[in-house]
Write an enzyme that holds these catalytic residues in place. Structure first.
Site, PDB file in Angstrom:
ATOM      1  N   ASP A   1      10.763 118.146 -53.515  1.00 49.07           N
ATOM      2  CA  ASP A   1      11.677 117.492 -54.778  1.00 49.07           C
ATOM      3  C   ASP A   1      11.190 115.880 -54.572  1.00 49.07           C
ATOM      4  O   ASP A   1      10.570 115.543 -53.773  1.00 49.07           O
ATOM      5  CB  ASP A   1      13.155 117.606 -54.115  1.00 49.07           C
TER       6      ASP A   1
ATOM      7  N   ASP B   1      13.609 113.635 -54.263  1.00 48.69           N
ATOM      8  CA  ASP B   1      14.730 112.799 -53.447  1.00 48.69           C
ATOM      9  C   ASP B   1      15.716 112.476 -54.566  1.00 48.69           C
ATOM     10  O   ASP B   1      15.914 113.345 -55.590  1.00 48.69           O
ATOM     11  CB  ASP B   1      14.357 111.679 -52.590  1.00 48.69           C
TER      12      ASP B   1
HETATM   13  N1  LIG Z   1      15.215 114.822 -50.319  1.00 49.82           N
HETATM   14  C1  LIG Z   1      15.306 115.336 -49.222  1.00 49.82           C
HETATM   15  N2  LIG Z   1      15.828 114.598 -48.244  1.00 49.82           N
HETATM   16  C2  LIG Z   1      16.211 114.976 -46.904  1.00 49.82           C
HETATM   17  N3  LIG Z   1      15.456 116.077 -46.334  1.00 49.82           N
HETATM   18  C3  LIG Z   1      15.044 116.958 -47.317  1.00 49.82           C
HETATM   19  N4  LIG Z   1      14.396 118.158 -47.278  1.00 49.82           N
HETATM   20  C4  LIG Z   1      13.805 118.542 -48.395  1.00 49.82           C
HETATM   21  N5  LIG Z   1      14.204 117.551 -49.459  1.00 49.82           N
HETATM   22  C5  LIG Z   1      14.720 116.592 -48.684  1.00 49.82           C
END
Ligand SMILES: Nc1ncnc2[nH]cnc12
Ligand SMILES: CSC[C@H]1O[C@H](OP(=O)(O)O)[C@H](O)[C@@H]1O
Length: 295
Positions: free
Chosen positions: A214, A216
């Protein structure tokens, strides 16, 4: 074998979110291991890959039962060491902090920033104090082997990257995400510290392949991270992670001497407590960890 010797190695794999077992292993057995630091996340899966022993541990337990702050990192690393593991591949889902690392990207991590605060971070303590070097927190040799495997498999990846480790379990705020971006971090996750620190104290090589799931929450053009989105990307890429393990295992099957970076000799010159002041109970508790260096 003792750490640092020329000879055979045992690969241990710590599977992150979405990776709760490993296929292609033969003669498999889930083994219960107890440690002086409590119980690991789950039983450990031992088996053979191309005739070589491999040990797998699902970091959060099968069924993803344990959140990041409650992982018993000390027990996990100790259990792997008890089963003879000398080199650890950590597989982790992470958020991207860089435009050029979209979901599905792989990053071979070489640095961490540890912002966790609610975890036991050392095997050592009162009665036996140690300070290991951590300038290079992952093993460069293992990182190179991971890269070779990714190249062979034609899996696009970035060779280096800084993994920002947050406490969680909530994901970041936009302000935090932008702060970590301003620090130059590449990816963010919740699990690789103190795992990497403890592997160093246990004199094991450790390296992480991070799978971006992703953006974030900083990227205006993308939805904020959600568990749903993470799992979708992990499931879509699990085959690549498994192929990586298969391609990596034969490459780490043997080493020609102690790790040049010093992972296998990390405790040489690290123990501060004078011999006459060492707590016998601590020495006993830490015997597996310190026996190479203290005898
Ligand atoms: N955006 C994110 N922040 C923290 N841990 C994660 N694991 C996968 N995506 C994450
Ligand atoms: C389900 S997303 C958050 C979760 O995934 C990552 O864990 P792992 O490194 O074990 O793959 C992240 O750090 C969080 O623990």
């Amino acid at each position: 074998m003792s750490n640092g010797a020329v000879g055979e190695t045992v690969l241990g794999v710590i599977g992150g979110s979405g990776l709760y077992d490993i296929d292609g292993l033969e003669n498999t057995r889930w083994v219960k291991v107890t440690t002086p630091f409590g119980d690991p996340s789950d039983e450990l899966l031992t088996g053979e890959l191309a005739g070589r022993k491999l040990v797998f541990l699902p970091r959060h337990g099968r069924g993803h039962r344990i959140p990041p702050s409650e992982l018993n990192f000390r027990a996990n690393i100790h259990a792997l060491k008890q089963l003879g593991v000398t080199e650890i591949l950590s597989v982790s889902a992470v958020g991207s902090l860089k435009e050029h690392l979209p979901p599905g990207s792989f990053v071979v991590i070489d640095q961490f920033i540890d912002r966790t605060f609610a975890r036991d971070k050392t095997f050592f303590g009162s009665g036996l104090v140690a300070h290991v070097a951590l300038g290079h927190p992952v093993c460069g040799r293992l990182g190179d082997l991971i890269e070779q495997a990714l190249v062979e498999l034609d899996i696009p990846h970035q060779r280096r990257g800084t993994y920002m480790v947050m406490e969680g379990p909530q994901f970041s705020t936009v302000a935090e995400s932008n702060l970590y971006r301003s620090w130059g971090c590449d990816v963010i996750g919740m699990t690789n510290m103190p795992e990497a620190k403890l592997a160093r104290e246990a004199e094991m090589c450790y390296a992480t392949v991070a799978m971006v799931t992703d953006y974030d929450c900083w990227h205006d053009g993308h939805d904020h991270v959600s568990v749903d989105a993470v799992i979708k990307v992990v499931v879509a890429n699990a085959g690549k992670a498994r192929s990586l393990v298969s391609a990596l295992a034969p490459k780490v099957a043997r080493r020609e001497g102690p790790c040049a970076q010093g992972c296998h000799t990390a405790l040489d010159n690290a123990i501060m407590t004078a011999p006459g002041h060492r707590d016998p109970a601590m020495l006993e508790k830490l015997s597996l960890i310190v026996k190479r260096t203290l005898g």
